[in-house]
Design a protein around this motif. Structure first.
Motif, PDB file in Angstrom:
ATOM      1  N   SER A 168       0.873  -1.200  -0.089  1.00  0.00           N
ATOM      2  CA  SER A 168       0.184  -0.199   0.041  1.00  0.00           C
ATOM      3  C   SER A 168       1.047   1.271  -0.015  1.00  0.00           C
ATOM      4  O   SER A 168       2.081   1.332   0.178  1.00  0.00           O
ATOM      5  CB  SER A 168      -0.925  -0.074   1.059  1.00  0.00           C
ATOM      6  N   MET A 169      -0.072   2.507  -0.058  1.00  0.00           N
ATOM      7  CA  MET A 169       0.880   3.726  -0.308  1.00  0.00           C
ATOM      8  C   MET A 169       0.143   4.848   0.199  1.00  0.00           C
ATOM      9  O   MET A 169      -1.220   4.936   0.360  1.00  0.00           O
ATOM     10  CB  MET A 169       1.136   4.165  -1.729  1.00  0.00           C
ATOM     11  N   TYR A 170       0.752   5.623   1.232  1.00  0.00           N
ATOM     12  CA  TYR A 170       0.291   6.667   1.780  1.00  0.00           C
ATOM     13  C   TYR A 170       0.484   8.005   0.977  1.00  0.00           C
ATOM     14  O   TYR A 170       1.522   8.032   0.798  1.00  0.00           O
ATOM     15  CB  TYR A 170       0.725   6.596   3.428  1.00  0.00           C
ATOM     16  N   MET A 171      -0.735   8.494   0.906  1.00  0.00           N
ATOM     17  CA  MET A 171      -0.517   9.724   0.087  1.00  0.00           C
ATOM     18  C   MET A 171      -0.800  11.105   1.034  1.00  0.00           C
ATOM     19  O   MET A 171      -1.954  11.116   1.498  1.00  0.00           O
ATOM     20  CB  MET A 171      -1.465   9.871  -1.001  1.00  0.00           C
ATOM     21  N   GLY A 172       0.254  11.995   1.074  1.00  0.00           N
ATOM     22  CA  GLY A 172       0.142  12.942   1.871  1.00  0.00           C
ATOM     23  C   GLY A 172      -0.157  14.349   0.934  1.00  0.00           C
ATOM     24  O   GLY A 172       0.087  15.431   1.344  1.00  0.00           O
ATOM     25  N   LEU A 173      -0.841  14.036  -0.342  1.00  0.00           N
ATOM     26  CA  LEU A 173      -0.967  15.131  -1.241  1.00  0.00           C
ATOM     27  C   LEU A 173      -2.384  15.334  -1.567  1.00  0.00           C
ATOM     28  O   LEU A 173      -3.135  13.857  -1.521  1.00  0.00           O
ATOM     29  CB  LEU A 173      -0.357  14.816  -2.533  1.00  0.00           C
ATOM     30  N   TYR A 174      -3.091  16.101  -2.086  1.00  0.00           N
ATOM     31  CA  TYR A 174      -4.299  16.310  -2.686  1.00  0.00           C
ATOM     32  C   TYR A 174      -4.043  15.520  -4.106  1.00  0.00           C
ATOM     33  O   TYR A 174      -3.227  15.920  -4.956  1.00  0.00           O
ATOM     34  CB  TYR A 174      -4.723  17.366  -3.056  1.00  0.00           C
ATOM     35  N   GLY A 222     -14.936  -2.162  -9.720  1.00  0.00           N
ATOM     36  CA  GLY A 222     -16.143  -2.583  -9.855  1.00  0.00           C
ATOM     37  C   GLY A 222     -17.211  -1.253  -9.473  1.00  0.00           C
ATOM     38  O   GLY A 222     -17.120  -0.666  -8.415  1.00  0.00           O
ATOM     39  N   TYR A 223     -17.927  -0.826 -10.471  1.00  0.00           N
ATOM     40  CA  TYR A 223     -18.559   0.236 -10.341  1.00  0.00           C
ATOM     41  C   TYR A 223     -20.346   0.133 -10.638  1.00  0.00           C
ATOM     42  O   TYR A 223     -20.776   1.060 -10.399  1.00  0.00           O
ATOM     43  CB  TYR A 223     -18.000   1.651 -11.391  1.00  0.00           C
ATOM     44  N   GLY A 224     -20.576  -1.010 -11.114  1.00  0.00           N
ATOM     45  CA  GLY A 224     -21.978  -1.329 -11.444  1.00  0.00           C
ATOM     46  C   GLY A 224     -22.446  -0.357 -12.491  1.00  0.00           C
ATOM     47  O   GLY A 224     -23.669   0.116 -12.394  1.00  0.00           O
ATOM     48  N   ARG A 225     -21.824  -0.129 -13.642  1.00  0.00           N
ATOM     49  CA  ARG A 225     -22.404   0.816 -14.680  1.00  0.00           C
ATOM     50  C   ARG A 225     -23.446   0.132 -15.294  1.00  0.00           C
ATOM     51  O   ARG A 225     -23.650  -0.907 -15.379  1.00  0.00           O
ATOM     52  CB  ARG A 225     -20.976   0.952 -15.666  1.00  0.00           C
ATOM     53  N   ARG A 226     -24.553   1.060 -15.724  1.00  0.00           N
ATOM     54  CA  ARG A 226     -25.577   0.860 -16.598  1.00  0.00           C
ATOM     55  C   ARG A 226     -25.232   1.267 -17.912  1.00  0.00           C
ATOM     56  O   ARG A 226     -24.460   2.255 -18.140  1.00  0.00           O
ATOM     57  CB  ARG A 226     -26.784   1.315 -15.925  1.00  0.00           C
ATOM     58  N   ASN A 227     -26.229   1.190 -18.907  1.00  0.00           N
ATOM     59  CA  ASN A 227     -25.899   1.514 -20.343  1.00  0.00           C
ATOM     60  C   ASN A 227     -25.752   2.836 -20.551  1.00  0.00           C
ATOM     61  O   ASN A 227     -25.089   3.324 -21.417  1.00  0.00           O
ATOM     62  CB  ASN A 227     -26.919   0.818 -21.241  1.00  0.00           C
ATOM     63  N   TYR A 228     -26.699   3.757 -19.665  1.00  0.00           N
ATOM     64  CA  TYR A 228     -26.639   4.988 -19.744  1.00  0.00           C
ATOM     65  C   TYR A 228     -25.532   5.680 -19.108  1.00  0.00           C
ATOM     66  O   TYR A 228     -25.472   6.905 -19.094  1.00  0.00           O
ATOM     67  CB  TYR A 228     -28.207   5.597 -19.154  1.00  0.00           C
ATOM     68  N   ASP A 229     -24.640   5.017 -18.537  1.00  0.00           N
ATOM     69  CA  ASP A 229     -23.567   5.710 -18.046  1.00  0.00           C
ATOM     70  C   ASP A 229     -22.642   5.800 -18.926  1.00  0.00           C
ATOM     71  O   ASP A 229     -22.323   5.462 -19.941  1.00  0.00           O
ATOM     72  CB  ASP A 229     -22.724   4.806 -16.797  1.00  0.00           C
ATOM     73  N   PHE A 230     -21.768   7.125 -18.814  1.00  0.00           N
ATOM     74  CA  PHE A 230     -20.617   7.378 -19.350  1.00  0.00           C
ATOM     75  C   PHE A 230     -19.483   6.711 -19.117  1.00  0.00           C
ATOM     76  O   PHE A 230     -19.109   6.460 -17.884  1.00  0.00           O
ATOM     77  CB  PHE A 230     -20.114   8.960 -19.499  1.00  0.00           C
ATOM     78  N   SER A 231     -18.811   5.997 -20.072  1.00  0.00           N
ATOM     79  CA  SER A 231     -17.749   5.018 -19.828  1.00  0.00           C
ATOM     80  C   SER A 231     -16.584   5.093 -20.409  1.00  0.00           C
ATOM     81  O   SER A 231     -15.548   4.462 -20.450  1.00  0.00           O
ATOM     82  CB  SER A 231     -18.350   3.632 -20.185  1.00  0.00           C
ATOM     83  N   ASN A 232     -16.265   6.463 -20.899  1.00  0.00           N
ATOM     84  CA  ASN A 232     -15.171   6.815 -21.530  1.00  0.00           C
ATOM     85  C   ASN A 232     -13.891   6.912 -20.542  1.00  0.00           C
ATOM     86  O   ASN A 232     -12.719   6.434 -20.805  1.00  0.00           O
ATOM     87  CB  ASN A 232     -15.256   8.108 -22.352  1.00  0.00           C
ATOM     88  N   GLY A 233     -14.091   7.671 -19.430  1.00  0.00           N
ATOM     89  CA  GLY A 233     -13.154   7.936 -18.556  1.00  0.00           C
ATOM     90  C   GLY A 233     -13.669   8.299 -17.276  1.00  0.00           C
ATOM     91  O   GLY A 233     -14.956   8.408 -17.027  1.00  0.00           O
ATOM     92  N   ILE A 234     -12.770   7.861 -16.109  1.00  0.00           N
ATOM     93  CA  ILE A 234     -13.251   8.233 -14.766  1.00  0.00           C
ATOM     94  C   ILE A 234     -12.149   9.390 -14.204  1.00  0.00           C
ATOM     95  O   ILE A 234     -11.266   9.429 -14.497  1.00  0.00           O
ATOM     96  CB  ILE A 234     -13.330   7.151 -14.099  1.00  0.00           C
ATOM     97  N   MET A 235     -13.074  10.037 -13.294  1.00  0.00           N
ATOM     98  CA  MET A 235     -12.342  11.010 -12.468  1.00  0.00           C
ATOM     99  C   MET A 235     -12.287  10.707 -11.034  1.00  0.00           C
ATOM    100  O   MET A 235     -13.371  10.111 -10.579  1.00  0.00           O
ATOM    101  CB  MET A 235     -12.890  12.572 -12.694  1.00  0.00           C
ATOM    102  N   GLY A 236     -11.101  10.598 -10.203  1.00  0.00           N
ATOM    103  CA  GLY A 236     -11.295  10.847  -8.776  1.00  0.00           C
ATOM    104  C   GLY A 236     -10.462  11.685  -8.058  1.00  0.00           C
ATOM    105  O   GLY A 236      -9.812  12.261  -8.669  1.00  0.00           O
ATOM    106  N   PHE A 237     -10.946  11.687  -6.951  1.00  0.00           N
ATOM    107  CA  PHE A 237     -10.500  12.711  -5.979  1.00  0.00           C
ATOM    108  C   PHE A 237      -9.714  12.083  -4.611  1.00  0.00           C
ATOM    109  O   PHE A 237     -10.576  11.056  -4.208  1.00  0.00           O
ATOM    110  CB  PHE A 237     -11.397  13.626  -5.598  1.00  0.00           C
ATOM    111  N   SER A 238      -8.617  12.460  -3.899  1.00  0.00           N
ATOM    112  CA  SER A 238      -8.301  12.035  -2.540  1.00  0.00           C
ATOM    113  C   SER A 238      -7.612  13.141  -2.058  1.00  0.00           C
ATOM    114  O   SER A 238      -6.946  13.927  -2.562  1.00  0.00           O
ATOM    115  CB  SER A 238      -7.434  10.772  -2.732  1.00  0.00           C
ATOM    116  N   SER A 239      -7.725  13.248  -0.598  1.00  0.00           N
ATOM    117  CA  SER A 239      -7.193  14.345   0.217  1.00  0.00           C
ATOM    118  C   SER A 239      -5.816  13.756   0.866  1.00  0.00           C
ATOM    119  O   SER A 239      -5.724  12.221   0.995  1.00  0.00           O
ATOM    120  CB  SER A 239      -8.180  14.638   1.081  1.00  0.00           C
ATOM    121  N   PRO A 240      -5.291  14.536   1.385  1.00  0.00           N
ATOM    122  CA  PRO A 240      -3.941  13.969   2.068  1.00  0.00           C
ATOM    123  C   PRO A 240      -4.416  13.289   3.056  1.00  0.00           C
ATOM    124  O   PRO A 240      -5.350  13.182   3.911  1.00  0.00           O
ATOM    125  CB  PRO A 240      -3.154  15.157   2.882  1.00  0.00           C
TER     126      PRO A 240
END
Length: 305
Positions: free
Chosen positions: A47-53, A66-84
């Motif tokens: 594992s890795m500890y991130m001290g950054l945004y 695993g995101y459980g996408r349905r047909n009407y979901d956009f599946s081109n790219g995903i965006m994610g966020f994490s805090s320190p």
């Protein structure tokens, strides 16, 4: 042998070193093009500890999360966020060879004492689980990529008195778009979201069906039972029902309190204890804030009628 803890990434330079990039152009932030396998992190053993945004847009990662996408979901790219302070684990069997995208790293010192830092702390999606990532349409991907590119172009310019404010203004715009896109996702996924809403309601109904409650339910515990994060649960409920998870809990609690007050001879203090309150004054305060009446006044008004 003593087991080592997570690999620590406390600075932007630490991350550049891990993925084999040259030293960052700016010590406190970096925008990195994700091109694999040319740039592939040397993943830690565990594992890795991130001290950054960490704000990222990644493409071609089908099967990773695993995101459980349905047909009407956009599946081109995903965006994610994490805090320190968050810890990430890795699956070394994943094929990263097709991943592309863009990554923004910000050291918390860059945002120190700026209103945007407080905004980032308040935004729920910085605490979402990875499987609750934001799915983007091609148009949305272009918008996000453009903003991140503008951030990079700005910090590559000679630093002056306006540099930090200009970069942070771009970050603020990025957050506003992410908030809009998440709200869109809750709406477009409203059909698939009915199931977790119904599960949440079922959990609450089962909890408050007990004759005596020893402790009030916590949003974190209910979310854990549903295998989603507390922030995601509250944001989803707020988008679909207009109320947060805590408001739903309070409403169920008030319904239960009214039933006890009208169907038993328990005193107000006894009612509070039966509902899991350690201090009856907290129960009185909550009841009045929700109904406009104290529990005693509510009972008297009901009897008078």
């Amino acid at each position: 042998m003593k087991k080592q803890g997570p690999r620590r990434i406390d600075t932007v330079a630490d991350y550049h070193t891990m993925v084999g990039l040259p030293a960052p152009e700016h010590p406190l932030l970096s925008v990195i093009d994700i091109v694999c396998p040319a740039v592939r992190p040397d993943l830690p053993d565990d594992s890795m500890y991130m001290g950054l945004y960490n704000i990222f847009l990644k493409r071609n990662i089908d099967g990773m999360f695993g995101y459980g996408r349905r047909n009407y979901d956009f599946s081109n790219g995903i965006m994610g966020f994490s805090s320190p302070g968050q810890v990430f684990s890795f699956n070394h069997e994943l094929d990263l060879s097709k991943i592309s995208g863009i990554l923004l790293l910000i050291h918390p010192d860059f945002l120190r004492n700026h209103p945007v830092q407080k905004k980032m702390e308040d935004l729920g999606f910085f605490s979402y689980n990875m499987n609750e990532a934001l799915h983007l349409s091609p148009r949305e991907e272009i918008q996000i990529t453009r903003i991140m590119t503008d951030i990079r172009e700005e910090y590559l310019q000679p630093i002056d008195a306006f540099s930090r404010d200009v970069v942070i203004s771009h970050v603020d715009v990025l957050l506003n778009y992410a908030n809009r896109f998440y709200n869109r996702q809750f709406i477009t996924r409203s059909t698939s979201a009915e199931e977790p809403v119904l599960r949440f309601e079922a959990l609450l109904n089962g909890f408050f069906a007990k004759e005596e409650i020893t402790v009030l339910p916590a949003v974190q515990d209910l979310a854990a039972q549903m295998n989603i994060s507390a922030h995601y649960l509250s944001d989803m409920l707020r988008s679909l029902t207009g109320m947060s998870a805590q408001q739903h809990i309070h409403n169920k609690l008030i319904e239960k309190a009214k039933a006890i007050l009208l169907s038993t001879s328990l005193s107000v203090n006894e009612t509070a204890y039966q509902l899991g309150f350690e201090y009856p004054q907290y129960f009185n305060r909550l009841f009045k804030s929700k109904t406009g009446l104290t529990p005693a006044a509510f009972r008297k008004a009901a009897m008078d009628n």
